[in-house]
Motif scaffolding. Structure first.
Motif, PDB file in Angstrom:
ATOM      1  N   ARG A   2       4.816 -14.819  -8.064  1.00  0.00           N
ATOM      2  CA  ARG A   2       4.621 -13.566  -7.340  1.00  0.00           C
ATOM      3  C   ARG A   2       3.120 -13.318  -7.307  1.00  0.00           C
ATOM      4  NH1 ARG A   2       9.059  -9.721 -10.277  1.00  0.00           N
ATOM      5  NH2 ARG A   2       7.312  -9.408 -11.710  1.00  0.00           N
ATOM      6  N   VAL A   3       2.627 -12.944  -6.129  1.00  0.00           N
ATOM      7  CA  VAL A   3       1.199 -12.672  -5.992  1.00  0.00           C
ATOM      8  C   VAL A   3       1.036 -11.321  -5.310  1.00  0.00           C
ATOM      9  CG1 VAL A   3      -0.952 -13.401  -4.867  1.00  0.00           C
ATOM     10  CG2 VAL A   3       0.616 -15.122  -5.791  1.00  0.00           C
ATOM     11  N   GLN A   4       0.162 -10.493  -5.869  1.00  0.00           N
ATOM     12  CA  GLN A   4      -0.198  -9.250  -5.189  1.00  0.00           C
ATOM     13  C   GLN A   4      -1.694  -9.311  -4.912  1.00  0.00           C
ATOM     14  OE1 GLN A   4       1.416  -5.427  -6.359  1.00  0.00           O
ATOM     15  NE2 GLN A   4      -0.624  -4.531  -6.307  1.00  0.00           N
ATOM     16  N   ALA A   5      -2.056  -9.056  -3.661  1.00  0.00           N
ATOM     17  CA  ALA A   5      -3.469  -9.052  -3.268  1.00  0.00           C
ATOM     18  C   ALA A   5      -3.812  -7.678  -2.704  1.00  0.00           C
ATOM     19  CB  ALA A   5      -3.722 -10.128  -2.213  1.00  0.00           C
ATOM     20  N   ALA A   6      -4.789  -7.033  -3.318  1.00  0.00           N
ATOM     21  CA  ALA A   6      -5.258  -5.735  -2.832  1.00  0.00           C
ATOM     22  C   ALA A   6      -6.689  -5.914  -2.344  1.00  0.00           C
ATOM     23  CB  ALA A   6      -5.189  -4.693  -3.940  1.00  0.00           C
ATOM     24  N   VAL A   7      -6.935  -5.494  -1.099  1.00  0.00           N
ATOM     25  CA  VAL A   7      -8.253  -5.639  -0.487  1.00  0.00           C
ATOM     26  C   VAL A   7      -8.873  -4.252  -0.355  1.00  0.00           C
ATOM     27  CG1 VAL A   7      -9.523  -6.517   1.520  1.00  0.00           C
ATOM     28  CG2 VAL A   7      -7.355  -7.595   0.834  1.00  0.00           C
ATOM     29  N   SER A   8     -10.115  -4.129  -0.818  1.00  0.00           N
ATOM     30  CA  SER A   8     -10.765  -2.824  -0.737  1.00  0.00           C
ATOM     31  C   SER A   8     -12.237  -2.958  -0.384  1.00  0.00           C
ATOM     32  CB  SER A   8     -10.615  -2.067  -2.070  1.00  0.00           C
ATOM     33  OG  SER A   8     -11.247  -2.800  -3.109  1.00  0.00           O
ATOM     34  N   ASN A   9     -12.808  -1.839   0.018  1.00  0.00           N
ATOM     35  CA  ASN A   9     -14.239  -1.778   0.326  1.00  0.00           C
ATOM     36  C   ASN A   9     -14.731  -0.430  -0.165  1.00  0.00           C
ATOM     37  OD1 ASN A   9     -16.276  -0.496   2.462  1.00  0.00           O
ATOM     38  ND2 ASN A   9     -16.732  -2.660   2.274  1.00  0.00           N
ATOM     39  N   GLY A  10     -15.700  -0.470  -1.088  1.00  0.00           N
ATOM     40  CA  GLY A  10     -16.251   0.783  -1.611  1.00  0.00           C
ATOM     41  C   GLY A  10     -15.191   1.664  -2.247  1.00  0.00           C
ATOM     42  N   GLY A  11     -14.217   1.062  -2.902  1.00  0.00           N
ATOM     43  CA  GLY A  11     -13.193   1.846  -3.589  1.00  0.00           C
ATOM     44  C   GLY A  11     -12.054   2.301  -2.706  1.00  0.00           C
ATOM     45  N   GLU A  12     -12.150   2.044  -1.409  1.00  0.00           N
ATOM     46  CA  GLU A  12     -11.055   2.432  -0.510  1.00  0.00           C
ATOM     47  C   GLU A  12     -10.167   1.224  -0.242  1.00  0.00           C
ATOM     48  OE1 GLU A  12     -10.066   3.877   4.052  1.00  0.00           O
ATOM     49  OE2 GLU A  12     -12.061   3.127   3.557  1.00  0.00           O
ATOM     50  N   GLU A  13      -8.871   1.386  -0.528  1.00  0.00           N
ATOM     51  CA  GLU A  13      -7.949   0.280  -0.279  1.00  0.00           C
ATOM     52  C   GLU A  13      -7.747   0.106   1.227  1.00  0.00           C
ATOM     53  OE1 GLU A  13      -4.493  -0.800  -2.873  1.00  0.00           O
ATOM     54  OE2 GLU A  13      -3.352  -0.124  -1.129  1.00  0.00           O
TER      55      GLU A  13
ATOM     56  N   ALA B  18      -5.937  -2.946   2.406  1.00  0.00           N
ATOM     57  CA  ALA B  18      -4.685  -3.669   2.579  1.00  0.00           C
ATOM     58  C   ALA B  18      -4.139  -4.048   1.217  1.00  0.00           C
ATOM     59  CB  ALA B  18      -4.913  -4.937   3.412  1.00  0.00           C
ATOM     60  N   CYS B  19      -2.813  -4.174   1.155  1.00  0.00           N
ATOM     61  CA  CYS B  19      -2.181  -4.640  -0.065  1.00  0.00           C
ATOM     62  C   CYS B  19      -0.928  -5.399   0.347  1.00  0.00           C
ATOM     63  CB  CYS B  19      -1.828  -3.465  -0.973  1.00  0.00           C
ATOM     64  SG  CYS B  19      -1.040  -3.985  -2.513  1.00  0.00           S
ATOM     65  N   VAL B  20      -0.814  -6.625  -0.139  1.00  0.00           N
ATOM     66  CA  VAL B  20       0.315  -7.477   0.230  1.00  0.00           C
ATOM     67  C   VAL B  20       0.879  -8.124  -1.022  1.00  0.00           C
ATOM     68  CG1 VAL B  20       1.013  -9.526   1.544  1.00  0.00           C
ATOM     69  CG2 VAL B  20      -0.684  -7.970   2.504  1.00  0.00           C
ATOM     70  N   LYS B  21       2.209  -8.179  -1.080  1.00  0.00           N
ATOM     71  CA  LYS B  21       2.892  -8.891  -2.165  1.00  0.00           C
ATOM     72  C   LYS B  21       3.621 -10.085  -1.575  1.00  0.00           C
ATOM     73  CE  LYS B  21       4.199  -5.252  -5.425  1.00  0.00           C
ATOM     74  NZ  LYS B  21       5.318  -4.366  -5.817  1.00  0.00           N
TER      75      LYS B  21
ATOM     76  N   GLY C 223       0.840  -1.196   0.000  1.00  0.00           N
ATOM     77  CA  GLY C 223       0.000   0.000   0.000  1.00  0.00           C
ATOM     78  C   GLY C 223       0.874   1.245   0.000  1.00  0.00           C
ATOM     79  N   ASP C 224       0.232   2.412   0.008  1.00  0.00           N
ATOM     80  CA  ASP C 224       1.003   3.663  -0.028  1.00  0.00           C
ATOM     81  C   ASP C 224       1.434   4.094   1.364  1.00  0.00           C
ATOM     82  OD1 ASP C 224      -1.321   4.467   1.152  1.00  0.00           O
ATOM     83  OD2 ASP C 224      -1.888   5.898  -0.407  1.00  0.00           O
ATOM     84  N   GLY C 225       1.251   3.210   2.340  1.00  0.00           N
ATOM     85  CA  GLY C 225       1.650   3.556   3.701  1.00  0.00           C
ATOM     86  C   GLY C 225       0.471   4.017   4.539  1.00  0.00           C
ATOM     87  N   SER C 226      -0.665   4.273   3.854  1.00  0.00           N
ATOM     88  CA  SER C 226      -1.831   4.741   4.615  1.00  0.00           C
ATOM     89  C   SER C 226      -2.891   3.647   4.732  1.00  0.00           C
ATOM     90  CB  SER C 226      -2.439   5.973   3.943  1.00  0.00           C
ATOM     91  OG  SER C 226      -2.982   5.614   2.689  1.00  0.00           O
ATOM     92  N   ASP C 227      -2.613   2.456   4.226  1.00  0.00           N
ATOM     93  CA  ASP C 227      -3.592   1.378   4.342  1.00  0.00           C
ATOM     94  C   ASP C 227      -3.853   1.084   5.819  1.00  0.00           C
ATOM     95  OD1 ASP C 227      -3.625   1.206   1.638  1.00  0.00           O
ATOM     96  OD2 ASP C 227      -2.827  -0.817   1.494  1.00  0.00           O
ATOM     97  N   PRO C 228      -5.130   0.948   6.191  1.00  0.00           N
ATOM     98  CA  PRO C 228      -5.436   0.702   7.607  1.00  0.00           C
ATOM     99  C   PRO C 228      -5.073  -0.704   8.097  1.00  0.00           C
ATOM    100  CG  PRO C 228      -7.452   0.836   6.311  1.00  0.00           C
ATOM    101  CD  PRO C 228      -6.343   1.198   5.393  1.00  0.00           C
TER     102      PRO C 228
END
Length: 164
Positions: free
Chosen positions: A140-151, A153-156, A11-16
């Protein structure tokens, strides 16, 4: 590091929600076989339905990384609501499977904010009929988790698979 297990938050560092630690053994992961996993996650925000997960799965072919397509819900797929998938796998009202139960890790949405940790635990990887393009190799796997367009979590992850 080629062929070794590694992970990072992307993530950009702001992922909750962030992964704080993750270890997986053996390396390479063998199918079928036993997988020992330990992990810690912390979240400053609850993860509620609908939880969208965007997966990008790449496999090394020589020096190239090829993105695998989404076939039969495997590969680079978008899951519009993981909560529903979890409810289908583990009916609501039934207890979460071990070792989640012992360590108080939820297996249904919503996932409350807070810290979750899984001490080293063994999971059995059954001999599943995987398509040949999804067996031996480096991934390599990247998983981005979002709700209503808000990211949220993101993990590689990077790992090697070895099937018997």
């Amino acid at each position: 590091q080629v062929g070794g297990f590694s992970w990072e938050n992307c993530g950009d560092g702001s992922d909750p929600v962030v992964l704080q630690s993750l270890s997986v053994a053996p390396d390479p992961i063998t199918i079928p076989g036993s997988l020992r996993v330990s992990a810690a996650v912390s979240g400053s925000k609850a993860m509620v339905s609908p939880l969208k997960v965007l997966l990008v799965v790449e496999k090394a072919l020589g020096d190239l990384w090829i993105q695998l397509p989404c076939i039969d819900q495997l590969g680079s797929c978008t899951y519009n609501d993981v909560c529903t998938i979890l409810d289908n796998l583990i009916p609501p009202g039934t207890t979460c499977p071990e070792p989640l139960l012992t360590y108080g890790i939820p297996c249904h949405c919503p996932f409350k904010a807070g810290s979750y940790s899984l001490p080293a635990s063994d999971f059995i990887l059954p001999d599943v009929e995987l398509p040949s393009w999804m067996t031996n190799g480096n991934y390599r796997v990247q998983a981005a988790v979002s709700n209503g367009g808000e990211e949220l979590a993101c993990v590689k992850l990077a790992f090697s698979l070895q099937s018997q």
